[in-house]
Design an enzyme around this catalytic site. Structure first.
Site, PDB file in Angstrom:
ATOM      1  N   GLY A 252       0.841  -1.189   0.000  1.00 10.97           N
ATOM      2  CA  GLY A 252       0.000   0.000   0.000  1.00 10.97           C
ATOM      3  C   GLY A 252       0.875   1.237   0.000  1.00 10.97           C
TER       4      GLY A 252
ATOM      5  N   GLN B 278       3.102  10.059   1.638  1.00 10.21           N
ATOM      6  CA  GLN B 278       4.415   9.402   1.662  1.00 10.21           C
ATOM      7  C   GLN B 278       5.300   9.838   0.490  1.00 10.21           C
ATOM      8  OE1 GLN B 278       2.654   5.262   2.372  1.00 10.21           O
ATOM      9  NE2 GLN B 278       4.523   5.171   3.575  1.00 10.21           N
TER      10      GLN B 278
ATOM     11  N   CYS C  29       6.069  -0.207   7.461  1.00 13.49           N
ATOM     12  CA  CYS C  29       5.730   1.027   6.758  1.00 13.49           C
ATOM     13  C   CYS C  29       6.943   1.460   5.943  1.00 13.49           C
ATOM     14  CB  CYS C  29       5.346   2.123   7.753  1.00 13.49           C
ATOM     15  SG  CYS C  29       4.872   3.667   6.932  1.00 13.49           S
ATOM     16  N   LEU C  30       6.702   1.815   4.694  1.00 17.94           N
ATOM     17  CA  LEU C  30       7.810   2.213   3.819  1.00 17.94           C
ATOM     18  C   LEU C  30       8.480   3.495   4.314  1.00 17.94           C
ATOM     19  CD1 LEU C  30       6.140   1.410   0.379  1.00 17.94           C
ATOM     20  CD2 LEU C  30       8.014   0.151   1.469  1.00 17.94           C
TER      21      LEU C  30
ATOM     22  N   HIS D  65      -4.231   1.213   7.671  1.00 13.30           N
ATOM     23  CA  HIS D  65      -2.882   1.793   7.797  1.00 13.30           C
ATOM     24  C   HIS D  65      -2.740   2.988   6.844  1.00 13.30           C
ATOM     25  CE1 HIS D  65       1.692   1.369   7.999  1.00 13.30           C
ATOM     26  NE2 HIS D  65       1.537   2.060   6.893  1.00 13.30           N
ATOM     27  N   GLU D  66      -3.201   2.808   5.601  1.00 15.21           N
ATOM     28  CA  GLU D  66      -3.085   3.901   4.616  1.00 15.21           C
ATOM     29  C   GLU D  66      -3.974   5.081   5.007  1.00 15.21           C
ATOM     30  OE1 GLU D  66      -0.674   3.532   2.942  1.00 15.21           O
ATOM     31  OE2 GLU D  66      -0.498   1.361   2.946  1.00 15.21           O
TER      32      GLU D  66
ATOM     33  N   HIS E 200      -2.411   7.380   7.425  1.00 13.59           N
ATOM     34  CA  HIS E 200      -1.460   8.318   6.806  1.00 13.59           C
ATOM     35  C   HIS E 200      -2.152   9.607   6.369  1.00 13.59           C
ATOM     36  CE1 HIS E 200       2.440   6.319   6.488  1.00 13.59           C
ATOM     37  NE2 HIS E 200       1.903   5.216   6.002  1.00 13.59           N
TER      38      HIS E 200
HETATM   39  O1  GNR Z   1       4.202  -2.400   2.460  1.00 14.12           O
HETATM   40  C1  GNR Z   1       3.580  -2.315   3.516  1.00 14.12           C
HETATM   41  N1  GNR Z   1       3.315  -3.432   4.217  1.00 14.12           N
HETATM   42  C2  GNR Z   1       2.463  -3.478   5.304  1.00 14.12           C
HETATM   43  C3  GNR Z   1       2.474  -4.614   6.094  1.00 14.12           C
HETATM   44  C4  GNR Z   1       1.617  -4.721   7.161  1.00 14.12           C
HETATM   45  C5  GNR Z   1       0.735  -3.695   7.427  1.00 14.12           C
HETATM   46  C6  GNR Z   1       0.726  -2.545   6.662  1.00 14.12           C
HETATM   47  C7  GNR Z   1       1.580  -2.437   5.602  1.00 14.12           C
HETATM   48  S1  GNR Z   1       1.539  -1.016   4.610  1.00 14.12           S
HETATM   49  C8  GNR Z   1       3.178  -0.981   4.020  1.00 14.12           C
HETATM   50  C9  GNR Z   1       3.362   0.114   2.992  1.00 14.12           C
HETATM   51  C10 GNR Z   1       3.151   1.464   3.626  1.00 14.12           C
HETATM   52  O2  GNR Z   1       3.948   2.013   4.325  1.00 14.12           O
HETATM   53  N2  GNR Z   1       2.008   2.046   3.407  1.00 14.12           N
HETATM   54  O3  GNR Z   1       1.731   3.227   3.967  1.00 14.12           O
HETATM   55 NI    NI Z   2       2.854   3.325   5.833  1.00 11.64          NI
END
Ligand code: GNR
Ligand code: NI
Length: 174
Positions: A46, A51, A94-95, A136-137, A140
């Site tokens: 995601g 980001q 999270c990236l 999660h997204e 953000h």
């Molecule tokens: O790549 C991602 N993997 C992930 C794994 C478990 C829960 C959430 C994520 S999202 C993350 C990419 C990201 O930072 N999205 O904002």
């Molecule tokens: Ni993230």
């Protein structure tokens, strides 16, 4: 399409409450396509617009497993219309926090209303990994990060390490 640099925390642009998209036009579609390309290039499941430094309410996701056919999703102005009472705790990455993982408890399933890439209103029920990813997204988009779900101590340790890492990567002026 283009791969754009992903911001690493701490960064004030990751703490902004993003603005809704008023019209799904070519600019927004280009943004979504760049986000998908950036997400795939980083092997993420995601990505949220902030980001890559864009404070607009756009997220992309692809929770297909490796080997399955890709399932790119674009969600514009997403809102949760229903969430399950039961929660699940999952290890999230999270990236914007490279190499960190933390357990976060969230509703196990959610219904999400959003505009798709064509500007059409959609509603889906998400569960399992997709539910985790979308929540999660969506965090953000309100400036809420993975570490905001952890203890203040863990948050401080992680942010301090990332600050040092970023400082070490900065070019030195000569
Ligand atoms: O790549 C991602 N993997 C992930 C794994 C478990 C829960 C959430 C994520 S999202 C993350 C990419 C990201 O930072 N999205 O904002
Ligand atoms: Ni993230």
């Amino acid at each position: 399409m283009a791969v754009r640099p992903i911001l690493i925390a701490p960064d004030p642009r990751l703490k902004v409450v993003c603005t809704p998209v008023e019209r799904v036009d070519g600019d927004v579609r280009r943004l979504a396509d760049d986000m998908l390309e950036t997400m795939y290039a980083s092997e993420g499941i995601g990505l949220a617009a902030p980001q890559i430094g864009v404070s607009r309410r756009v997220i992309v996701a692809d929770c297909a497993r490796t080997g399955e056919k890709p399932a790119p999703m674009v969600l514009i102005n997403p809102t949760i219309t229903w969430e399950s009472e039961d929660e699940v705790s999952a290890s999230e990455g999270c990236l914007s926090f490279p190499e960190y993982f933390g357990d976060v408890a969230r509703p196990a399933s959610v219904k999400v209303r959003y505009l798709d890439r064509d500007g059409r209103s959609q509603e889906i029920e998400a569960k399992n990994l997709l539910a985790v990813c979308i929540q999660h997204e969506m965090d953000h988009l309100d400036g809420v990060l993975l570490v905001d779900h952890l203890s203040a101590l863990k948050r401080r340790i992680i942010l301090r390490k990332l600050t040092k890492m970023k400082r070490a990567q900065e070019p030195v002026a000569v």
